[in-house]
Enzyme design. Structure first.
Site, PDB file in Angstrom:
ATOM      1  N   GLY A  37      -3.490  -2.568  -2.474  1.00 52.78           N
ATOM      2  CA  GLY A  37      -2.063  -2.302  -2.687  1.00 52.78           C
ATOM      3  C   GLY A  37      -1.688  -2.596  -4.138  1.00 52.78           C
ATOM      4  O   GLY A  37      -2.454  -3.212  -4.875  1.00 52.78           O
ATOM      5  N   LYS A  85     -11.797   0.096  13.583  1.00 53.85           N
ATOM      6  CA  LYS A  85     -10.403   0.418  13.953  1.00 53.85           C
ATOM      7  C   LYS A  85     -10.271   0.619  15.460  1.00 53.85           C
ATOM      8  O   LYS A  85      -9.227   0.318  16.041  1.00 53.85           O
ATOM      9  CB  LYS A  85      -9.907   1.659  13.198  1.00 53.85           C
ATOM     10  CG  LYS A  85      -9.698   1.461  11.711  1.00 53.85           C
ATOM     11  CD  LYS A  85      -8.784   0.300  11.350  1.00 53.85           C
ATOM     12  CE  LYS A  85      -7.326   0.527  11.711  1.00 53.85           C
ATOM     13  NZ  LYS A  85      -6.477  -0.620  11.269  1.00 53.85           N
ATOM     14  N   THR A 125     -12.079  -7.011   7.003  1.00 44.75           N
ATOM     15  CA  THR A 125     -10.651  -6.736   6.786  1.00 44.75           C
ATOM     16  C   THR A 125     -10.032  -6.162   8.049  1.00 44.75           C
ATOM     17  O   THR A 125      -8.962  -6.603   8.490  1.00 44.75           O
ATOM     18  CB  THR A 125     -10.474  -5.725   5.628  1.00 44.75           C
ATOM     19  OG1 THR A 125     -11.099  -6.254   4.476  1.00 44.75           O
ATOM     20  CG2 THR A 125      -9.016  -5.446   5.343  1.00 44.75           C
ATOM     21  N   LEU A 147      -0.320  -2.845   8.831  1.00 44.77           N
ATOM     22  CA  LEU A 147      -0.911  -1.729   8.081  1.00 44.77           C
ATOM     23  C   LEU A 147      -2.042  -2.183   7.180  1.00 44.77           C
ATOM     24  O   LEU A 147      -2.698  -1.346   6.548  1.00 44.77           O
ATOM     25  CB  LEU A 147       0.178  -1.024   7.242  1.00 44.77           C
ATOM     26  CG  LEU A 147       0.968   0.098   7.927  1.00 44.77           C
ATOM     27  CD1 LEU A 147       1.712  -0.382   9.153  1.00 44.77           C
ATOM     28  CD2 LEU A 147       1.954   0.721   6.959  1.00 44.77           C
ATOM     29  N   GLY A 199       0.834  -1.201   0.000  1.00 41.82           N
ATOM     30  CA  GLY A 199       0.000   0.000   0.000  1.00 41.82           C
ATOM     31  C   GLY A 199       0.867   1.248   0.000  1.00 41.82           C
ATOM     32  O   GLY A 199       2.104   1.180   0.037  1.00 41.82           O
ATOM     33  N   PHE A 200       0.193   2.370   0.000  1.00 43.39           N
ATOM     34  CA  PHE A 200       0.891   3.660  -0.067  1.00 43.39           C
ATOM     35  C   PHE A 200       1.819   3.866   1.144  1.00 43.39           C
ATOM     36  O   PHE A 200       3.038   4.058   0.989  1.00 43.39           O
ATOM     37  CB  PHE A 200      -0.186   4.749  -0.210  1.00 43.39           C
ATOM     38  CG  PHE A 200       0.142   6.075   0.363  1.00 43.39           C
ATOM     39  CD1 PHE A 200       1.218   6.797  -0.119  1.00 43.39           C
ATOM     40  CD2 PHE A 200      -0.634   6.604   1.386  1.00 43.39           C
ATOM     41  CE1 PHE A 200       1.522   8.037   0.405  1.00 43.39           C
ATOM     42  CE2 PHE A 200      -0.342   7.840   1.913  1.00 43.39           C
ATOM     43  CZ  PHE A 200       0.753   8.554   1.436  1.00 43.39           C
ATOM     44  N   ILE A 201       1.286   3.750   2.359  1.00 41.46           N
ATOM     45  CA  ILE A 201       2.135   3.999   3.534  1.00 41.46           C
ATOM     46  C   ILE A 201       3.111   2.834   3.737  1.00 41.46           C
ATOM     47  O   ILE A 201       4.298   3.036   4.016  1.00 41.46           O
ATOM     48  CB  ILE A 201       1.277   4.213   4.808  1.00 41.46           C
ATOM     49  CG1 ILE A 201       0.323   5.391   4.616  1.00 41.46           C
ATOM     50  CG2 ILE A 201       2.176   4.444   6.030  1.00 41.46           C
ATOM     51  CD1 ILE A 201      -0.664   5.608   5.766  1.00 41.46           C
ATOM     52  N   TYR A 214     -16.069   2.164   9.969  1.00 42.64           N
ATOM     53  CA  TYR A 214     -14.600   2.224   9.861  1.00 42.64           C
ATOM     54  C   TYR A 214     -13.991   2.640  11.203  1.00 42.64           C
ATOM     55  O   TYR A 214     -13.072   1.999  11.713  1.00 42.64           O
ATOM     56  CB  TYR A 214     -14.212   3.205   8.753  1.00 42.64           C
ATOM     57  CG  TYR A 214     -12.730   3.255   8.519  1.00 42.64           C
ATOM     58  CD1 TYR A 214     -12.051   2.150   8.040  1.00 42.64           C
ATOM     59  CD2 TYR A 214     -11.989   4.414   8.791  1.00 42.64           C
ATOM     60  CE1 TYR A 214     -10.681   2.184   7.824  1.00 42.64           C
ATOM     61  CE2 TYR A 214     -10.628   4.457   8.569  1.00 42.64           C
ATOM     62  CZ  TYR A 214      -9.972   3.344   8.086  1.00 42.64           C
ATOM     63  OH  TYR A 214      -8.626   3.379   7.884  1.00 42.64           O
ATOM     64  N   ALA A 235      -1.430   0.188  12.810  1.00 47.21           N
ATOM     65  CA  ALA A 235      -1.867   1.488  12.275  1.00 47.21           C
ATOM     66  C   ALA A 235      -3.352   1.674  12.549  1.00 47.21           C
ATOM     67  O   ALA A 235      -4.176   0.861  12.149  1.00 47.21           O
ATOM     68  CB  ALA A 235      -1.609   1.547  10.775  1.00 47.21           C
TER      69      ALA A 235
END
Ligand code: UDP
Length: 319
Positions: free
Chosen positions: A36, A153, A95, A76, A10-12, A149, A117
């Site tokens: 990703g 989290k 997920t 992440l 993924g991005f991070i 979301y 994260a």
């Protein structure tokens, strides 16, 4: 030091992988490529100490063995972007919660250091600005999809803290505030890559609501090293820590600024939330982190400005 990064394509995750490799550490990226992309790992491929596995952490028995073989786990892997959260709530919840449970239970079993994260979304629509880690959180009803979301989290955070307290897991939660930078894709929400793409193409820039809502955008090149420092800081274990910039900007100003910086003649179009998402969608009006805790623990300082972020994204070949 051997590291496993879930969601590493993924991005991070890909920026974190590069950061660790640059520090002479080994990295295994584990990613199912649901959001990703292998292209994010272009700079990692071929570097000494880098490897990757394309597979779903929640359905692969080899994942636990991989956790056993590393020193540090960075979790992440998660659902990404408001658009995806609203369009596919089942996938989002599964997920986030199953992925964290599989990863945390494996890390706890082998006593591995772990970073999980989390997100500023966990603060919900709290209005006490800036948000500090011990502040109360405030959510809308479960009938409004967006909140799944934040709550899923928040469950991840509870899980890490529970494993820490009852199994001695050496873990830390990072609450990331709108992390941005090169390689972030505009597909799932993500306002800055969207505005840049729209402005570059001369397309209308879609400001949701009246644009008075604000965010603070943290450069991934400030955030990735902070994640690395946090997981190795003994005082951070068992803690939740905000990470991001505290430079606040309204979304309308952001649109105007990006347009100006690109010399674009794009028009700004105000799109009601009901049209952008679905009827009854709720947005957060302001979201500013209190970063005193990260400063105290790891000397965190978000050095890169909003203009650095915008310029770096424009300069990157990805958009
Ligand atoms: N936003 C917008 N236009 C877009 C995408 C997003 O006005 O095309 C707004 C969105 O409503 C929110 C802010 O920009 O107020 C940040 O959105 P993003 O999805 O990047 O992150 P969020 O903070 O909502 O998680």
């Amino acid at each position: 030091m051997r590291n496993l990064i879930t969601g590493g394509a993924g991005f991070i995750g890909s920026h974190l992988a590069e950061h660790l490799l640059d520090h002479g550490e080994e990295v295994i990226v584990w990613d199912d490529l649901s959001t990703g992309r292998m292209s994010n790992l272009a700079r990692c491929l071929g570097k000494t100490g880098f490897s990757y596995v394309i597979s779903d952490i929640t359905h692969d028995p080899a994942f636990e063995k991989a956790v056993e073989r590393v020193d540090v786990v960075y979790h992440l892997a998660a659902a990404v972007g408001v658009q995806l959260v609203v369009n596919d709530p089942v996938r989002t919840i599964k997920t986030n919660i199953m992925g964290a449970e599989v990863t945390l239970s494996a890390a706890a079993k082998f006593g591995k250091r772990i970073f999980v994260a989390s997100t500023s979304e966990v603060y919900g629509k709290g209005t006490k600005i800036p948000f500090a880690e011990d502040d109360d959180v405030l959510y809308g009803p479960t009938t409004k999809r967006r909140w799944n979301y934040a709550i899923s989290k928040a469950v991840d955070e509870f899980l890490l803290l529970a494993y820490h307290e009852s199994h001695g897991l050496p873990g830390v939660v990072g609450r990331l505030f709108n992390t941005v930078g090169p390689r972030q894709v505009p597909f799932y929400g993500m306002v800055i890559p969207r505005f840049i793409e729209q402005a570059k193409n001369g397309a209308e820039m879609t400001v949701y609501g009246d644009g008075s809502q604000s965010r603070c955008f943290g450069h991934v090149l400030d955030v990735a090293p902070a994640i690395h420092a946090l997981v190795h800081n003994d005082k951070a274990l068992g803690e939740v820590v905000n990470l991001g910039s505290d430079q606040e900007v309204t979304i309308l100003h952001l649109a105007e600024h990006i347009r100006e910086r690109l010399g674009s003649s794009s028009e700004i179009r105000f799109v009601p939330y009901d049209v952008a998402f679905r009827p009854g969608f709720e947005d957060m009006q302001r979201r500013v982190p209190d970063i005193a805790k990260a400063r105290r623990l790891i000397g965190f300082e978000p050095r890169r400005t909003l203009d650095d972020v915008i310029d770096d994204i424009i300069a990157s070949e990805q958009i």
